[in-house]
Design a protein around this motif. Structure first.
Motif, mmCIF file in Angstrom:
data_model
loop_
_atom_site.group_PDB
_atom_site.id
_atom_site.type_symbol
_atom_site.label_atom_id
_atom_site.label_comp_id
_atom_site.label_asym_id
_atom_site.label_seq_id
_atom_site.Cartn_x
_atom_site.Cartn_y
_atom_site.Cartn_z
ATOM 1 N N THR A 11 0.857 -1.209 0.000
ATOM 2 C CA THR A 11 0.000 0.000 0.000
ATOM 3 C C THR A 11 0.867 1.223 0.000
ATOM 4 O OG1 THR A 11 -0.083 -0.046 2.390
ATOM 5 C CG2 THR A 11 -1.868 -1.159 1.230
ATOM 6 N N SER A 12 0.401 2.133 -0.837
ATOM 7 C CA SER A 12 1.184 3.386 -0.931
ATOM 8 C C SER A 12 0.656 4.389 0.089
ATOM 9 C CB SER A 12 1.078 3.944 -2.350
ATOM 10 O OG SER A 12 -0.273 4.222 -2.647
ATOM 11 N N GLN A 13 1.469 5.081 0.789
ATOM 12 C CA GLN A 13 1.095 6.092 1.764
ATOM 13 C C GLN A 13 0.681 7.375 1.062
ATOM 14 O OE1 GLN A 13 4.364 6.524 4.439
ATOM 15 N NE2 GLN A 13 3.811 4.682 5.589
ATOM 16 N N MET A 14 -0.392 8.072 1.671
ATOM 17 C CA MET A 14 -0.881 9.319 1.079
ATOM 18 C C MET A 14 0.082 10.443 1.408
ATOM 19 S SD MET A 14 -4.945 9.105 1.962
ATOM 20 C CE MET A 14 -5.298 10.582 1.019
ATOM 21 N N THR A 15 0.182 11.233 0.411
ATOM 22 C CA THR A 15 1.023 12.415 0.626
ATOM 23 C C THR A 15 0.187 13.469 1.351
ATOM 24 O OG1 THR A 15 0.366 13.400 -1.461
ATOM 25 C CG2 THR A 15 2.273 11.902 -1.503
ATOM 26 N N GLU A 18 -2.449 14.897 -0.894
ATOM 27 C CA GLU A 18 -3.593 14.033 -1.123
ATOM 28 C C GLU A 18 -4.533 14.033 0.108
ATOM 29 O OE1 GLU A 18 -1.700 10.681 -4.120
ATOM 30 O OE2 GLU A 18 -1.535 10.423 -1.960
ATOM 31 N N ARG A 19 -3.915 14.061 1.303
ATOM 32 C CA ARG A 19 -4.712 14.068 2.543
ATOM 33 C C ARG A 19 -5.526 15.360 2.635
ATOM 34 N NH1 ARG A 19 -0.802 13.412 5.541
ATOM 35 N NH2 ARG A 19 -0.821 11.119 5.684
ATOM 36 N N LEU A 20 -4.961 16.444 2.266
ATOM 37 C CA LEU A 20 -5.636 17.733 2.299
ATOM 38 C C LEU A 20 -6.779 17.766 1.310
ATOM 39 C CD1 LEU A 20 -5.744 20.597 3.422
ATOM 40 C CD2 LEU A 20 -4.099 21.298 1.675
ATOM 41 N N GLN A 21 -6.557 17.180 0.098
ATOM 42 C CA GLN A 21 -7.616 17.137 -0.907
ATOM 43 C C GLN A 21 -8.790 16.283 -0.436
ATOM 44 O OE1 GLN A 21 -5.663 15.730 -4.428
ATOM 45 N NE2 GLN A 21 -4.726 17.737 -4.937
ATOM 46 N N LEU A 22 -8.487 15.148 0.236
ATOM 47 C CA LEU A 22 -9.543 14.273 0.754
ATOM 48 C C LEU A 22 -10.368 14.975 1.838
ATOM 49 C CD1 LEU A 22 -10.926 11.527 0.836
ATOM 50 C CD2 LEU A 22 -9.186 10.768 2.479
ATOM 51 N N ALA A 23 -9.691 15.703 2.709
ATOM 52 C CA ALA A 23 -10.401 16.417 3.792
ATOM 53 C C ALA A 23 -11.329 17.474 3.222
ATOM 54 C CB ALA A 23 -9.388 17.045 4.746
ATOM 55 N N GLU A 24 -10.847 18.201 2.187
ATOM 56 C CA GLU A 24 -11.690 19.222 1.563
ATOM 57 C C GLU A 24 -12.903 18.584 0.899
ATOM 58 O OE1 GLU A 24 -9.102 21.259 -1.091
ATOM 59 O OE2 GLU A 24 -8.194 22.516 0.485
ATOM 60 N N LYS A 25 -12.697 17.423 0.317
ATOM 61 C CA LYS A 25 -13.798 16.717 -0.343
ATOM 62 C C LYS A 25 -14.865 16.295 0.674
ATOM 63 C CE LYS A 25 -14.888 12.633 -3.127
ATOM 64 N NZ LYS A 25 -14.378 11.367 -3.720
ATOM 65 N N LEU A 26 -14.416 15.737 1.796
ATOM 66 C CA LEU A 26 -15.362 15.307 2.843
ATOM 67 C C LEU A 26 -16.122 16.499 3.431
ATOM 68 C CD1 LEU A 26 -13.188 12.627 4.690
ATOM 69 C CD2 LEU A 26 -15.158 12.224 3.192
ATOM 70 N N ASP A 27 -15.420 17.612 3.657
ATOM 71 C CA ASP A 27 -16.089 18.822 4.186
ATOM 72 C C ASP A 27 -17.146 19.309 3.214
ATOM 73 O OD1 ASP A 27 -14.626 18.807 6.475
ATOM 74 O OD2 ASP A 27 -13.147 20.297 5.794
ATOM 75 N N LYS A 28 -16.815 19.268 1.911
ATOM 76 C CA LYS A 28 -17.760 19.737 0.908
ATOM 77 C C LYS A 28 -18.997 18.855 0.864
ATOM 78 C CE LYS A 28 -18.087 20.886 -3.997
ATOM 79 N NZ LYS A 28 -17.380 20.885 -5.315
ATOM 80 N N GLU A 29 -18.788 17.523 0.965
ATOM 81 C CA GLU A 29 -19.917 16.597 0.946
ATOM 82 C C GLU A 29 -20.802 16.783 2.188
ATOM 83 O OE1 GLU A 29 -18.139 12.783 0.593
ATOM 84 O OE2 GLU A 29 -17.795 12.931 -1.592
ATOM 85 N N LEU A 30 -20.164 17.031 3.340
ATOM 86 C CA LEU A 30 -20.939 17.249 4.578
ATOM 87 C C LEU A 30 -21.757 18.528 4.480
ATOM 88 C CD1 LEU A 30 -21.636 16.398 7.465
ATOM 89 C CD2 LEU A 30 -19.604 17.659 8.256
#
Length: 381
Positions: A11-15, A18-30
């Motif tokens: 498994t490749s570790q998130m940079t 990438e972690r910041l982009q995922l957090a922004e995506k989750l906040d937007k969906e919420l």
């Protein structure tokens, strides 16, 4: 047969990017999810303009007890039911609870409510004599502040019966006895306090005051008794004198003279009832002057005094209403008029009052004989 084991997937570790982009995506969906929810106003909280009022209803935040008759909140009602439930509490626990309630209301100066609480505590009939004595004593204190001294004294006696020598009950019982003029009881309570503490300043002072006040009261009672006996003797002598003269008094029936029938009702005649002076009757008398619609009130007219002498004294100085100066003793005549019986006849002014009142046609009403005066002869118009 050769066995080959599977190799684990790497498994490749998130940079960080990438972690910041995922957090922004989750906040937007919420945010999108919350925005899509149905908007409804919140109605279960306390209104902003009435939050103090609502807090006051909560048993944990209220600063004063509910007023009598005021509806209770469900929470407070439930707590009270648990607090006063006879199936959950012993008589001793309930009595102690009511005592605490009474003490709280007493401190708030709600003495009548405190009395109710102490009474409820006593109704539990608990077996703790000390607690019962405290309830009686505390209720006595509430009665004392309401100036119900008799009720206070009764509760003090009850407390002392349960717990003899109770200091507070003794002190308050002595004070109430003094205020009720029960000086012997006050002295007895003070002596009981001094039996255990000979230097009790409060008891010493109250006892001395009770002894001195008792002496003054006894002296005053003796004086009143002497005055009462003197008055009774005077009234008996007065009644005998009136009976002897056989006068016609309105309302009189039977052989006994009723002195209340001789009490004047004229404003001038208050406290001027007929009385005896050196064996003679002295009457209040009214002289009417129909011509001028005025009158004279003679406070003391001795029965052996002639009308002519009284008229001379009255008209020694001409009255203001006699502008013509015609009211002179020699020009005057008297007559008696009974308007109720429609009787009218002259009175000889040379006669005494006693001689005149002996005429059975003259009725003495309200203890005050009344006669009319008019001018006769050439001066009469």
């Amino acid at each position: 047969m050769e066995n080959h084991s599977a190799k684990p997937k790497k498994t490749s570790q998130m940079t960080d990017e990438e972690r910041l982009q995922l957090a922004e995506k989750l906040d937007k969906e919420l945010d999108e999810y919350i925005a899509g929810l149905e908007r409804r106003p919140y109605t279960e909280g306390w209104p902003e303009d009435r939050w103090r009022e609502e807090m006051e209803k909560h048993p944990f935040f209220m600063t004063k007890p509910p007023e009598e008759g005021q509806p209770l909140s469900p929470l407070l009602e439930g707590i009270q039911q648990l607090k006063y439930d006879e199936s959950e509490n012993t008589p001793e626990e309930l009595a102690a609870t009511y005592k605490e309630d009474g003490n709280f209301n007493f401190k708030c100066k709600k003495y009548r409510v405190a009395i109710i609480s102490y009474t409820e505590g006593l109704r539990q009939k608990c077996s703790d004599d000390s607690l019962n004595a405290q309830l009686f004593n505390n209720r006595a204190a509430a009665h004392f502040f309401l100036k119900n001294y008799r009720s206070c004294l009764a509760d003090c006696r009850a407390a002392l019966k349960v717990q003899p020598g109770y200091p507070k009950a003794l002190s308050r019982a002595a004070e109430c006895s003094f205020r009720l003029s029960l000086f012997d009881d006050c002295i007895a309570f003070c002596d009981e306090m001094l039996a255990t503490s000979t230097s009790n300043k409060e008891a010493l002072e109250l006892r001395a005051k009770a002894v001195a006040t008792k002496k003054r009261a006894e002296m005053q009672a003796r004086r009143q008794a002497v005055a009462r006996r003197k008055q009774e003797a005077e009234e008996k002598e007065l009644a005998a004198a009136i009976k002897e003269r056989n006068l016609n008094i309105e309302g009189q029936s039977g052989p006994e003279i009723k002195l209340k029938l001789l009490q004047p009702i004229s404003p001038h005649g208050v406290q001027k009832r007929v009385h005896l002076s050196e064996g003679r009757l002295v009457w209040p008398v009214i002289l009417l002057y129909p011509e001028y619609e005025t009158s004279d009130y003679i406070q003391e007219f001795p029965e052996d005094c002639r009308f002519e002498d009284q008229l001379t004294t009255i008209f020694e100085t001409p009255p203001e209403w006699d502008k013509e100066g015609k009211y002179r003793p020699e020009n005057l005549r008297l007559w008696y008029e009974d308007r109720e019986e429609k009787v009218k006849f002259p009175v000889n002014k040379e006669n005494t009052l006693g001689e005149t009142l002996s005429d059975k046609r003259i009725i003495i009403r309200n203890g005050t004989p009344v006669f009319c005066v008019e001018v006769v002869g050439k001066d009469r118009k």
